[in-house]
Design a protein around this motif. Structure first.
Motif, PDB file in Angstrom:
ATOM      1  N   UNK A 156      34.492   3.730  35.283  1.00  0.00           N
ATOM      2  CA  UNK A 156      34.308   2.740  34.218  1.00  0.00           C
ATOM      3  C   UNK A 156      33.715   1.444  34.758  1.00  0.00           C
ATOM      4  N   UNK A 157      34.158   1.018  35.930  1.00  0.00           N
ATOM      5  CA  UNK A 157      33.649  -0.228  36.512  1.00  0.00           C
ATOM      6  C   UNK A 157      32.149  -0.124  36.801  1.00  0.00           C
ATOM      7  N   UNK A 158      31.711   1.049  37.270  1.00  0.00           N
ATOM      8  CA  UNK A 158      30.287   1.253  37.549  1.00  0.00           C
ATOM      9  C   UNK A 158      29.473   1.264  36.259  1.00  0.00           C
ATOM     10  N   UNK A 159      30.031   1.880  35.214  1.00  0.00           N
ATOM     11  CA  UNK A 159      29.338   1.915  33.926  1.00  0.00           C
ATOM     12  C   UNK A 159      29.217   0.505  33.347  1.00  0.00           C
ATOM     13  N   UNK A 160      30.283  -0.277  33.444  1.00  0.00           N
ATOM     14  CA  UNK A 160      30.250  -1.659  32.969  1.00  0.00           C
ATOM     15  C   UNK A 160      29.198  -2.446  33.741  1.00  0.00           C
ATOM     16  N   UNK A 161      29.195  -2.300  35.040  1.00  0.00           N
ATOM     17  CA  UNK A 161      28.252  -3.018  35.880  1.00  0.00           C
ATOM     18  C   UNK A 161      26.808  -2.617  35.572  1.00  0.00           C
ATOM     19  N   UNK A 162      26.564  -1.328  35.435  1.00  0.00           N
ATOM     20  CA  UNK A 162      25.218  -0.851  35.147  1.00  0.00           C
ATOM     21  C   UNK A 162      24.710  -1.297  33.796  1.00  0.00           C
ATOM     22  N   UNK A 163      25.551  -1.176  32.778  1.00  0.00           N
ATOM     23  CA  UNK A 163      25.138  -1.615  31.444  1.00  0.00           C
ATOM     24  C   UNK A 163      24.931  -3.118  31.388  1.00  0.00           C
ATOM     25  N   UNK A 164      25.784  -3.851  32.074  1.00  0.00           N
ATOM     26  CA  UNK A 164      25.633  -5.311  32.100  1.00  0.00           C
ATOM     27  C   UNK A 164      24.315  -5.697  32.748  1.00  0.00           C
ATOM     28  N   UNK A 165      24.000  -5.076  33.866  1.00  0.00           N
ATOM     29  CA  UNK A 165      22.744  -5.379  34.552  1.00  0.00           C
ATOM     30  C   UNK A 165      21.546  -5.022  33.673  1.00  0.00           C
ATOM     31  N   UNK A 166      21.607  -3.879  33.004  1.00  0.00           N
ATOM     32  CA  UNK A 166      20.492  -3.450  32.154  1.00  0.00           C
ATOM     33  C   UNK A 166      20.319  -4.389  30.962  1.00  0.00           C
ATOM     34  N   UNK A 167      21.422  -4.769  30.336  1.00  0.00           N
ATOM     35  CA  UNK A 167      21.335  -5.680  29.186  1.00  0.00           C
ATOM     36  C   UNK A 167      20.866  -7.057  29.630  1.00  0.00           C
ATOM     37  N   UNK A 168      21.354  -7.521  30.762  1.00  0.00           N
ATOM     38  CA  UNK A 168      20.914  -8.828  31.263  1.00  0.00           C
ATOM     39  C   UNK A 168      19.428  -8.823  31.595  1.00  0.00           C
ATOM     40  N   UNK A 169      18.953  -7.727  32.153  1.00  0.00           N
ATOM     41  CA  UNK A 169      17.544  -7.651  32.523  1.00  0.00           C
ATOM     42  C   UNK A 169      16.642  -7.461  31.308  1.00  0.00           C
ATOM     43  N   UNK A 170      17.049  -6.585  30.395  1.00  0.00           N
ATOM     44  CA  UNK A 170      16.180  -6.214  29.283  1.00  0.00           C
ATOM     45  C   UNK A 170      16.703  -6.711  27.937  1.00  0.00           C
ATOM     46  N   UNK A 171      17.630  -7.648  27.951  1.00  0.00           N
ATOM     47  CA  UNK A 171      18.198  -8.168  26.717  1.00  0.00           C
ATOM     48  C   UNK A 171      17.192  -8.896  25.848  1.00  0.00           C
ATOM     49  N   UNK A 172      16.186  -9.500  26.473  1.00  0.00           N
ATOM     50  CA  UNK A 172      15.168 -10.209  25.692  1.00  0.00           C
ATOM     51  C   UNK A 172      14.348  -9.261  24.833  1.00  0.00           C
ATOM     52  N   UNK A 195      19.737   7.126  36.495  1.00  0.00           N
ATOM     53  CA  UNK A 195      18.960   6.139  35.745  1.00  0.00           C
ATOM     54  C   UNK A 195      19.680   4.801  35.637  1.00  0.00           C
ATOM     55  N   UNK A 196      20.973   4.816  35.330  1.00  0.00           N
ATOM     56  CA  UNK A 196      21.698   3.554  35.169  1.00  0.00           C
ATOM     57  C   UNK A 196      21.815   2.846  36.520  1.00  0.00           C
ATOM     58  N   UNK A 197      21.971   3.613  37.596  1.00  0.00           N
ATOM     59  CA  UNK A 197      22.008   2.983  38.917  1.00  0.00           C
ATOM     60  C   UNK A 197      20.663   2.364  39.261  1.00  0.00           C
ATOM     61  N   UNK A 198      19.581   3.040  38.873  1.00  0.00           N
ATOM     62  CA  UNK A 198      18.246   2.499  39.118  1.00  0.00           C
ATOM     63  C   UNK A 198      18.015   1.236  38.297  1.00  0.00           C
ATOM     64  N   UNK A 199      18.455   1.232  37.047  1.00  0.00           N
ATOM     65  CA  UNK A 199      18.314   0.040  36.209  1.00  0.00           C
ATOM     66  C   UNK A 199      19.116  -1.118  36.782  1.00  0.00           C
ATOM     67  N   UNK A 200      20.288  -0.800  37.303  1.00  0.00           N
ATOM     68  CA  UNK A 200      21.135  -1.849  37.877  1.00  0.00           C
ATOM     69  C   UNK A 200      20.467  -2.480  39.097  1.00  0.00           C
TER      70      UNK A 200
END
Length: 174
Positions: free
Chosen positions: A102-118, A144-149
């Motif tokens: 769960x911690x990795x999923x949270x981290x990956x999604x957070x990084x992806x949203x922060x990067x591509x949130x605009x 994929x999520x690790x790559x996005x992170x």
């Protein structure tokens, strides 16, 4: 003697189950208290949040503590309660799809949203994109999520959109 041993075993099992239940409840209440420190919600709002978090855990087949820990991480990002619940749900779905913690999923999604949130992408949109590529190509959503992170912020600086980045990662993985 056998009947006595069996009854003692059953009583011991029930006793251990209640001990574990109490321990899990205490952990869950502690995490909810931590979330409340950050969100500063009223008692009724916190109660509704806990109930909704329980539903998220049940619907994603995760433990209460896993859901609460993910919610705590999202609440630390300054999100509203509804956004915390939505992102927690999405992170736990990603956990089920990929086998990530769960911690990795949270981290990956957070990084992806922060990067591509605009680009107006939500965590649900990101998961949908990952799942679509996962189904069609020999690349996992976990990869994929690790790559996005790892590369999301650099990709934005280089002018690469999320679809192109996911395509590049899928092509390299294949």
């Amino acid at each position: 003697v056998i009947a006595f041993g069996a009854s003692v075993g059953i009583l011991n099992g029930i006793s251990n189950a209640f001990k574990n239940l109490v321990a899990e409840t205490i952990k869950f209440e502690k995490v909810l208290a931590d979330v409340n420190v950050i969100l500063n919600a009223s008692n009724s709002s916190l109660e509704a949040f806990g109930s909704n978090l329980f539903d998220v855990a049940k619907n994603t087949a995760q433990s209460f503590n896993t859901a609460a820990t993910a919610a705590l991480e999202f609440s630390r990002q300054g999100l509203e309660m509804n956004d915390v619940l939505k992102r927690t749900n999405d992170a736990l779905i990603l956990t089920r799809l990929t086998g990530l913690k769960a911690e990795e999923a949270v981290s990956g999604l957070t990084a992806a949203v922060n990067a591509f949130g605009d680009a107006g992408l939500s965590t649900t949109d990101i998961i949908d994109k990952l799942a679509a590529v996962d189904v069609k190509f020999a690349v996992s959503s976990e990869d994929l999520i690790k790559a996005l992170e790892r590369t999301g912020a650099v990709a934005i600086d280089a002018g690469v959109e999320i679809d192109s980045l996911i395509g590049l990662v899928a092509a390299l993985q294949q």
